[in-house]
Scaffold this motif. Structure first.
Motif, PDB file in Angstrom:
ATOM      1  N   SER A  34     112.554  10.904  -5.210  1.00  0.00           N
ATOM      2  CA  SER A  34     111.919   9.649  -4.787  1.00  0.00           C
ATOM      3  C   SER A  34     111.484   9.699  -3.322  1.00  0.00           C
ATOM      4  O   SER A  34     111.071   8.692  -2.764  1.00  0.00           O
ATOM      5  CB  SER A  34     112.865   8.473  -5.017  1.00  0.00           C
ATOM      6  N   ARG A  35     111.601  10.863  -2.723  1.00  0.00           N
ATOM      7  CA  ARG A  35     111.176  11.119  -1.350  1.00  0.00           C
ATOM      8  C   ARG A  35     111.943  10.310  -0.305  1.00  0.00           C
ATOM      9  O   ARG A  35     111.450   9.996   0.756  1.00  0.00           O
ATOM     10  CB  ARG A  35     109.674  10.883  -1.195  1.00  0.00           C
ATOM     11  N   ARG A  36     113.173   9.977  -0.614  1.00  0.00           N
ATOM     12  CA  ARG A  36     114.030   9.264   0.330  1.00  0.00           C
ATOM     13  C   ARG A  36     114.994  10.206   1.026  1.00  0.00           C
ATOM     14  O   ARG A  36     115.717   9.805   1.932  1.00  0.00           O
ATOM     15  CB  ARG A  36     114.771   8.149  -0.397  1.00  0.00           C
ATOM     16  N   LEU A  37     115.023  11.469   0.581  1.00  0.00           N
ATOM     17  CA  LEU A  37     115.839  12.508   1.203  1.00  0.00           C
ATOM     18  C   LEU A  37     114.977  13.763   1.264  1.00  0.00           C
ATOM     19  O   LEU A  37     114.450  14.200   0.236  1.00  0.00           O
ATOM     20  CB  LEU A  37     117.099  12.772   0.366  1.00  0.00           C
ATOM     21  N   PRO A  38     114.792  14.335   2.450  1.00  0.00           N
ATOM     22  CA  PRO A  38     113.959  15.536   2.523  1.00  0.00           C
ATOM     23  C   PRO A  38     114.649  16.731   1.870  1.00  0.00           C
ATOM     24  O   PRO A  38     115.878  16.863   1.927  1.00  0.00           O
ATOM     25  CB  PRO A  38     113.776  15.755   4.033  1.00  0.00           C
ATOM     26  N   PRO A  39     113.879  17.614   1.244  1.00  0.00           N
ATOM     27  CA  PRO A  39     114.467  18.776   0.568  1.00  0.00           C
ATOM     28  C   PRO A  39     115.240  19.707   1.495  1.00  0.00           C
ATOM     29  O   PRO A  39     116.063  20.476   1.039  1.00  0.00           O
ATOM     30  CB  PRO A  39     113.264  19.499  -0.040  1.00  0.00           C
ATOM     31  N   ASP A  42     120.964  18.953   4.185  1.00  0.00           N
ATOM     32  CA  ASP A  42     122.125  19.780   3.835  1.00  0.00           C
ATOM     33  C   ASP A  42     122.797  19.376   2.530  1.00  0.00           C
ATOM     34  O   ASP A  42     123.580  20.140   1.979  1.00  0.00           O
ATOM     35  CB  ASP A  42     123.176  19.728   4.956  1.00  0.00           C
ATOM     36  N   ARG A  43     122.491  18.187   2.005  1.00  0.00           N
ATOM     37  CA  ARG A  43     123.128  17.732   0.763  1.00  0.00           C
ATOM     38  C   ARG A  43     122.533  18.394  -0.482  1.00  0.00           C
ATOM     39  O   ARG A  43     123.107  18.289  -1.559  1.00  0.00           O
ATOM     40  CB  ARG A  43     123.029  16.214   0.635  1.00  0.00           C
ATOM     41  N   VAL A  44     121.390  19.040  -0.329  1.00  0.00           N
ATOM     42  CA  VAL A  44     120.779  19.748  -1.456  1.00  0.00           C
ATOM     43  C   VAL A  44     120.452  21.172  -1.042  1.00  0.00           C
ATOM     44  O   VAL A  44     120.327  21.484   0.139  1.00  0.00           O
ATOM     45  CB  VAL A  44     119.498  19.036  -1.971  1.00  0.00           C
ATOM     46  N   THR A  45     120.319  22.039  -2.042  1.00  0.00           N
ATOM     47  CA  THR A  45     119.960  23.433  -1.815  1.00  0.00           C
ATOM     48  C   THR A  45     118.699  23.728  -2.607  1.00  0.00           C
ATOM     49  O   THR A  45     118.621  23.417  -3.793  1.00  0.00           O
ATOM     50  CB  THR A  45     121.089  24.370  -2.289  1.00  0.00           C
ATOM     51  N   VAL A  46     117.716  24.304  -1.932  1.00  0.00           N
ATOM     52  CA  VAL A  46     116.461  24.692  -2.590  1.00  0.00           C
ATOM     53  C   VAL A  46     116.406  26.211  -2.622  1.00  0.00           C
ATOM     54  O   VAL A  46     116.534  26.869  -1.587  1.00  0.00           O
ATOM     55  CB  VAL A  46     115.235  24.134  -1.840  1.00  0.00           C
ATOM     56  N   ARG A  50     109.529  27.429  -2.589  1.00  0.00           N
ATOM     57  CA  ARG A  50     109.569  26.130  -1.902  1.00  0.00           C
ATOM     58  C   ARG A  50     108.211  25.423  -1.918  1.00  0.00           C
ATOM     59  O   ARG A  50     108.136  24.200  -2.050  1.00  0.00           O
ATOM     60  CB  ARG A  50     110.058  26.333  -0.471  1.00  0.00           C
ATOM     61  N   ALA A  51     107.124  26.163  -1.807  1.00  0.00           N
ATOM     62  CA  ALA A  51     105.792  25.538  -1.825  1.00  0.00           C
ATOM     63  C   ALA A  51     105.535  24.827  -3.151  1.00  0.00           C
ATOM     64  O   ALA A  51     104.856  23.799  -3.192  1.00  0.00           O
ATOM     65  CB  ALA A  51     104.715  26.583  -1.555  1.00  0.00           C
ATOM     66  N   LEU A  52     106.087  25.341  -4.231  1.00  0.00           N
ATOM     67  CA  LEU A  52     105.941  24.687  -5.529  1.00  0.00           C
ATOM     68  C   LEU A  52     106.658  23.341  -5.533  1.00  0.00           C
ATOM     69  O   LEU A  52     106.141  22.346  -6.045  1.00  0.00           O
ATOM     70  CB  LEU A  52     106.478  25.582  -6.645  1.00  0.00           C
ATOM     71  N   LEU A  53     107.842  23.278  -4.937  1.00  0.00           N
ATOM     72  CA  LEU A  53     108.552  22.004  -4.822  1.00  0.00           C
ATOM     73  C   LEU A  53     107.727  21.020  -4.006  1.00  0.00           C
ATOM     74  O   LEU A  53     107.563  19.858  -4.398  1.00  0.00           O
ATOM     75  CB  LEU A  53     109.928  22.199  -4.184  1.00  0.00           C
ATOM     76  N   ASP A  54     107.183  21.459  -2.886  1.00  0.00           N
ATOM     77  CA  ASP A  54     106.368  20.580  -2.052  1.00  0.00           C
ATOM     78  C   ASP A  54     105.155  20.064  -2.831  1.00  0.00           C
ATOM     79  O   ASP A  54     104.812  18.882  -2.749  1.00  0.00           O
ATOM     80  CB  ASP A  54     105.916  21.309  -0.789  1.00  0.00           C
ATOM     81  N   HIS A  55     104.517  20.945  -3.601  1.00  0.00           N
ATOM     82  CA  HIS A  55     103.371  20.540  -4.428  1.00  0.00           C
ATOM     83  C   HIS A  55     103.807  19.517  -5.471  1.00  0.00           C
ATOM     84  O   HIS A  55     103.150  18.499  -5.677  1.00  0.00           O
ATOM     85  CB  HIS A  55     102.754  21.774  -5.097  1.00  0.00           C
ATOM     86  N   TRP A  56     104.916  19.779  -6.129  1.00  0.00           N
ATOM     87  CA  TRP A  56     105.423  18.885  -7.171  1.00  0.00           C
ATOM     88  C   TRP A  56     105.702  17.502  -6.589  1.00  0.00           C
ATOM     89  O   TRP A  56     105.318  16.480  -7.162  1.00  0.00           O
ATOM     90  CB  TRP A  56     106.676  19.496  -7.791  1.00  0.00           C
ATOM     91  N   LEU A  57     106.363  17.458  -5.438  1.00  0.00           N
ATOM     92  CA  LEU A  57     106.676  16.177  -4.810  1.00  0.00           C
ATOM     93  C   LEU A  57     105.409  15.433  -4.381  1.00  0.00           C
ATOM     94  O   LEU A  57     105.329  14.209  -4.481  1.00  0.00           O
ATOM     95  CB  LEU A  57     107.597  16.379  -3.604  1.00  0.00           C
ATOM     96  N   ALA A  58     104.413  16.169  -3.919  1.00  0.00           N
ATOM     97  CA  ALA A  58     103.167  15.548  -3.476  1.00  0.00           C
ATOM     98  C   ALA A  58     102.336  14.995  -4.632  1.00  0.00           C
ATOM     99  O   ALA A  58     101.539  14.072  -4.437  1.00  0.00           O
ATOM    100  CB  ALA A  58     102.339  16.556  -2.675  1.00  0.00           C
ATOM    101  N   HIS A  59     102.514  15.540  -5.822  1.00  0.00           N
ATOM    102  CA  HIS A  59     101.663  15.166  -6.951  1.00  0.00           C
ATOM    103  C   HIS A  59     102.391  14.437  -8.080  1.00  0.00           C
ATOM    104  O   HIS A  59     101.820  14.227  -9.146  1.00  0.00           O
ATOM    105  CB  HIS A  59     100.963  16.411  -7.511  1.00  0.00           C
ATOM    106  N   THR A  60     103.629  14.063  -7.860  1.00  0.00           N
ATOM    107  CA  THR A  60     104.390  13.343  -8.875  1.00  0.00           C
ATOM    108  C   THR A  60     104.909  12.053  -8.263  1.00  0.00           C
ATOM    109  O   THR A  60     105.679  12.096  -7.308  1.00  0.00           O
ATOM    110  CB  THR A  60     105.573  14.188  -9.378  1.00  0.00           C
ATOM    111  N   ALA A  61     104.483  10.943  -8.787  1.00  0.00           N
ATOM    112  CA  ALA A  61     104.895   9.634  -8.234  1.00  0.00           C
ATOM    113  C   ALA A  61     105.987   9.019  -9.097  1.00  0.00           C
ATOM    114  O   ALA A  61     105.951   9.086 -10.317  1.00  0.00           O
ATOM    115  CB  ALA A  61     103.693   8.708  -8.185  1.00  0.00           C
ATOM    116  N   PHE A  62     106.966   8.440  -8.427  1.00  0.00           N
ATOM    117  CA  PHE A  62     108.020   7.682  -9.101  1.00  0.00           C
ATOM    118  C   PHE A  62     108.079   6.310  -8.508  1.00  0.00           C
ATOM    119  O   PHE A  62     107.944   6.099  -7.365  1.00  0.00           O
ATOM    120  CB  PHE A  62     109.386   8.368  -8.960  1.00  0.00           C
TER     121      PHE A  62
END
Length: 62
Positions: A34-39, A42-46, A50-62
């Motif tokens: 929901s873009r309230r915590l940046p990837p 430290d609470r998450v591990t990617v 990584r560019a695919l995650l950034d693309h997914w977040l940019a193009h998927t709305a919740f």
């Protein structure tokens, strides 16, 4: 695992191979989606593409 398909998001449970993986507590994963915590928090591990995650977040709305 969540995949984005033209018709909708698909959800699958269980260990699967993926191009990018975001790991963490469910609440923290929901905050990332929901873009309230940046990837990079430290609470998450990617791992993976990584560019695919950034693309997914940019193009998927919740």
């Amino acid at each position: 695992m969540v995949t984005r398909a033209p018709e909708a998001l698909r959800w699958e449970r269980g260990p699967v191979e993926a191009d990018v993986v975001v790991s963490g507590a469910v609440a923290d994963l929901m905050l990332v989606v929901s873009r309230r915590l940046p990837p990079q928090d430290d609470r998450v591990t990617v791992t993976g593409h990584r560019a695919l995650l950034d693309h997914w977040l940019a193009h998927t709305a919740f």
